[in-house]
Design a protein around this motif. Structure first.
Motif, mmCIF file in Angstrom:
data_model
loop_
_atom_site.group_PDB
_atom_site.id
_atom_site.type_symbol
_atom_site.label_atom_id
_atom_site.label_comp_id
_atom_site.label_asym_id
_atom_site.label_seq_id
_atom_site.Cartn_x
_atom_site.Cartn_y
_atom_site.Cartn_z
ATOM 1 N N GLY A 1 1.633 29.838 107.460
ATOM 2 C CA GLY A 1 1.159 31.216 107.411
ATOM 3 C C GLY A 1 0.989 31.697 105.978
ATOM 4 N N GLN A 2 1.924 31.341 105.123
ATOM 5 C CA GLN A 2 1.820 31.714 103.706
ATOM 6 C C GLN A 2 0.642 31.009 103.046
ATOM 7 O OE1 GLN A 2 3.584 34.163 102.304
ATOM 8 N NE2 GLN A 2 2.254 33.939 100.536
ATOM 9 N N PHE A 3 0.423 29.739 103.418
ATOM 10 C CA PHE A 3 -0.735 29.002 102.898
ATOM 11 C C PHE A 3 -2.024 29.737 103.266
ATOM 12 C CE2 PHE A 3 -4.165 25.968 103.743
ATOM 13 C CZ PHE A 3 -4.343 25.447 102.471
ATOM 14 N N ALA A 4 -2.148 30.121 104.527
ATOM 15 C CA ALA A 4 -3.342 30.843 104.976
ATOM 16 C C ALA A 4 -3.464 32.175 104.246
ATOM 17 C CB ALA A 4 -3.311 31.059 106.491
ATOM 18 N N ARG A 5 -2.349 32.844 104.052
ATOM 19 C CA ARG A 5 -2.342 34.133 103.369
ATOM 20 C C ARG A 5 -2.809 33.984 101.919
ATOM 21 N NH1 ARG A 5 -0.370 38.506 105.126
ATOM 22 N NH2 ARG A 5 0.919 37.569 106.705
ATOM 23 N N ASN A 6 -2.523 32.842 101.313
ATOM 24 C CA ASN A 6 -2.901 32.614 99.917
ATOM 25 C C ASN A 6 -4.326 32.110 99.745
ATOM 26 O OD1 ASN A 6 -0.442 33.478 98.867
ATOM 27 N ND2 ASN A 6 0.473 31.452 99.049
ATOM 28 N N LEU A 7 -4.974 31.733 100.844
ATOM 29 C CA LEU A 7 -6.359 31.286 100.725
ATOM 30 C C LEU A 7 -7.239 32.460 100.319
ATOM 31 C CD1 LEU A 7 -6.942 29.012 103.866
ATOM 32 C CD2 LEU A 7 -6.922 28.299 101.476
ATOM 33 N N PRO A 8 -8.167 32.215 99.415
ATOM 34 C CA PRO A 8 -9.107 33.296 99.097
ATOM 35 C C PRO A 8 -10.031 33.544 100.288
ATOM 36 C CG PRO A 8 -9.720 31.279 97.953
ATOM 37 C CD PRO A 8 -8.407 31.006 98.641
ATOM 38 N N ASP A 9 -10.521 34.740 100.384
ATOM 39 C CA ASP A 9 -11.414 35.087 101.490
ATOM 40 C C ASP A 9 -12.595 34.136 101.588
ATOM 41 O OD1 ASP A 9 -9.753 37.172 102.104
ATOM 42 O OD2 ASP A 9 -11.164 38.753 101.569
ATOM 43 N N GLU A 10 -13.096 33.653 100.448
ATOM 44 C CA GLU A 10 -14.238 32.738 100.452
ATOM 45 C C GLU A 10 -13.915 31.432 101.176
ATOM 46 O OE1 GLU A 10 -12.884 33.429 96.900
ATOM 47 O OE2 GLU A 10 -13.545 35.383 97.617
ATOM 48 N N SER A 11 -12.652 31.089 101.290
ATOM 49 C CA SER A 11 -12.231 29.884 102.016
ATOM 50 C C SER A 11 -11.804 30.198 103.442
ATOM 51 C CB SER A 11 -11.074 29.196 101.288
ATOM 52 O OG SER A 11 -11.456 28.805 99.998
ATOM 53 N N LEU A 12 -11.088 31.288 103.628
ATOM 54 C CA LEU A 12 -10.553 31.625 104.939
ATOM 55 C C LEU A 12 -11.645 32.062 105.913
ATOM 56 C CD1 LEU A 12 -8.016 31.862 106.676
ATOM 57 C CD2 LEU A 12 -7.716 34.188 105.796
ATOM 58 N N ARG A 13 -12.574 32.879 105.456
ATOM 59 C CA ARG A 13 -13.628 33.378 106.356
ATOM 60 C C ARG A 13 -14.441 32.241 106.977
ATOM 61 N NH1 ARG A 13 -16.783 38.703 104.411
ATOM 62 N NH2 ARG A 13 -17.850 38.181 106.326
ATOM 63 N N TRP B 1 -13.857 42.575 108.283
ATOM 64 C CA TRP B 1 -13.027 41.507 107.746
ATOM 65 C C TRP B 1 -11.643 41.958 107.278
ATOM 66 C CZ3 TRP B 1 -11.673 36.869 108.225
ATOM 67 C CH2 TRP B 1 -10.907 36.220 107.252
ATOM 68 N N PRO B 2 -11.465 42.994 106.483
ATOM 69 C CA PRO B 2 -10.115 43.299 105.992
ATOM 70 C C PRO B 2 -9.078 43.466 107.115
ATOM 71 C CG PRO B 2 -11.725 44.548 104.754
ATOM 72 C CD PRO B 2 -12.462 43.902 105.909
ATOM 73 N N GLU B 3 -9.409 44.232 108.145
ATOM 74 C CA GLU B 3 -8.445 44.427 109.227
ATOM 75 C C GLU B 3 -8.389 43.217 110.156
ATOM 76 O OE1 GLU B 3 -6.634 48.160 111.658
ATOM 77 O OE2 GLU B 3 -8.751 48.222 111.149
ATOM 78 N N ALA B 4 -9.508 42.529 110.345
ATOM 79 C CA ALA B 4 -9.505 41.303 111.152
ATOM 80 C C ALA B 4 -8.660 40.233 110.467
ATOM 81 C CB ALA B 4 -10.933 40.801 111.367
ATOM 82 N N LYS B 5 -8.794 40.109 109.170
ATOM 83 C CA LYS B 5 -7.987 39.143 108.410
ATOM 84 C C LYS B 5 -6.504 39.465 108.587
ATOM 85 C CE LYS B 5 -6.922 37.634 103.728
ATOM 86 N NZ LYS B 5 -7.211 37.821 102.295
ATOM 87 N N ALA B 6 -6.159 40.735 108.445
ATOM 88 C CA ALA B 6 -4.759 41.141 108.627
ATOM 89 C C ALA B 6 -4.269 40.779 110.024
ATOM 90 C CB ALA B 6 -4.608 42.637 108.369
ATOM 91 N N ALA B 7 -5.132 40.957 111.035
ATOM 92 C CA ALA B 7 -4.748 40.621 112.407
ATOM 93 C C ALA B 7 -4.549 39.117 112.569
ATOM 94 C CB ALA B 7 -5.801 41.123 113.394
ATOM 95 N N PHE B 8 -5.485 38.312 112.032
ATOM 96 C CA PHE B 8 -5.330 36.855 112.094
ATOM 97 C C PHE B 8 -4.031 36.430 111.421
ATOM 98 C CE2 PHE B 8 -10.120 36.624 112.335
ATOM 99 C CZ PHE B 8 -10.173 36.011 113.577
ATOM 100 N N LEU B 9 -3.773 36.963 110.241
ATOM 101 C CA LEU B 9 -2.572 36.588 109.494
ATOM 102 C C LEU B 9 -1.303 37.080 110.183
ATOM 103 C CD1 LEU B 9 -3.841 37.179 105.857
ATOM 104 C CD2 LEU B 9 -3.522 34.987 107.035
ATOM 105 N N ALA C 1 -6.794 49.117 116.948
ATOM 106 C CA ALA C 1 -7.711 49.039 115.804
ATOM 107 C C ALA C 1 -7.811 47.599 115.291
ATOM 108 C CB ALA C 1 -7.253 49.969 114.685
ATOM 109 N N GLU C 2 -6.684 46.897 115.232
ATOM 110 C CA GLU C 2 -6.718 45.501 114.795
ATOM 111 C C GLU C 2 -7.500 44.634 115.785
ATOM 112 O OE1 GLU C 2 -2.528 45.117 112.312
ATOM 113 O OE2 GLU C 2 -2.461 45.014 114.502
ATOM 114 N N ALA C 3 -7.277 44.866 117.073
ATOM 115 C CA ALA C 3 -8.007 44.099 118.090
ATOM 116 C C ALA C 3 -9.507 44.371 118.001
ATOM 117 C CB ALA C 3 -7.483 44.431 119.491
ATOM 118 N N ARG C 4 -9.882 45.630 117.826
ATOM 119 C CA ARG C 4 -11.315 45.955 117.678
ATOM 120 C C ARG C 4 -11.905 45.265 116.462
ATOM 121 N NH1 ARG C 4 -9.656 51.162 119.334
ATOM 122 N NH2 ARG C 4 -9.429 51.770 117.173
ATOM 123 N N SER C 5 -11.178 45.250 115.363
ATOM 124 C CA SER C 5 -11.675 44.590 114.153
ATOM 125 C C SER C 5 -11.778 43.087 114.347
ATOM 126 C CB SER C 5 -10.757 44.900 112.961
ATOM 127 O OG SER C 5 -10.853 46.252 112.617
#
Length: 188
Positions: free
Chosen positions: A106-118, A87-95, A37-41
């Motif tokens: 990794g924590q820095f990326a995790r703390n980025l808001p979606d508007e920056s990370l996407r 995005w929600p599951e794809a983000k989780a997979a990237f992280l 499911a994560e890979a598909r997302s």
């Protein structure tokens, strides 16, 4: 196996490596695995950028009547309309994949808001594909995208995940896992 499958598999591996390069830990991604499911997302989310990057890269070698040159933008637009859903599951997979090598980054990326990370993920995927896809593969990728284009994004992403699972090097990884392009797919 159709002639374009090895090229598509290589392109998918390149795509995945490109997508994951935006976050730390690609080299150690085998420590974490993605569920199907994560890979598909992840694929569902990244496909518009992959197609766009491929179109940019291959424009110089494909004929003017090729699928990518005549319908690539339309396919990108159709697939992009589904990105928010993935995005929600794809983000989780990237992280998940990124966290394993460098916890601080990794924590820095995790703390980025979606508007920056996407946008960071999007620009990186498209840019790397447009720079690194071998030009000799363009005709085969063009054919593969033409054949896949009638499918909805979720079917294309699911098919790519299935192809990776079916063609991965399961014998070289721990039992119950399959590996391709720097990441490991968990076998359910």
């Amino acid at each position: 196996m159709p002639v374009f499958m090895p090229t598509l598999r290589k392109t998918i591996g390149l795509t995945l490596a490109s997508a994951l390069a935006v976050l730390p830990g690609v080299a150690s991604a085998q420590q974490s695995c993605l569920t199907k499911a994560e890979a598909r997302s992840l694929f569902g989310y990244a496909l518009p950028q992959v197609i766009s990057g491929t179109s940019k890269r291959c424009a110089q070698v494909l004929p003017s009547d090729s699928f990518l040159r005549t319908h690539g933008a339309e396919l990108v637009s159709r697939y992009a309309s589904q990105k928010a859903r993935y995005w929600p599951e794809a983000k989780a997979a990237f992280l998940k994949l990124g966290q394993s090598k460098d916890a601080q980054v990794g924590q820095f990326a995790r703390n980025l808001p979606d508007e920056s990370l996407r946008p960071l993920v999007d620009i990186t995927v498209e840019g790397l594909v447009s720079q690194e896809l071998p030009l000799k593969s363009c005709d085969k990728v063009d054919l593969a995208l033409d054949l896949l284009s009638p499918l909805p994004p979720e079917n294309t992403a699911g098919l790519i995940a299935l192809l990776i699972e079916a063609t991965s090097k399961a014998d070289e990884v721990a039992p119950g896992k399959a590996k391709l392009g720097g990441f490991t797919l968990c076998k359910d």
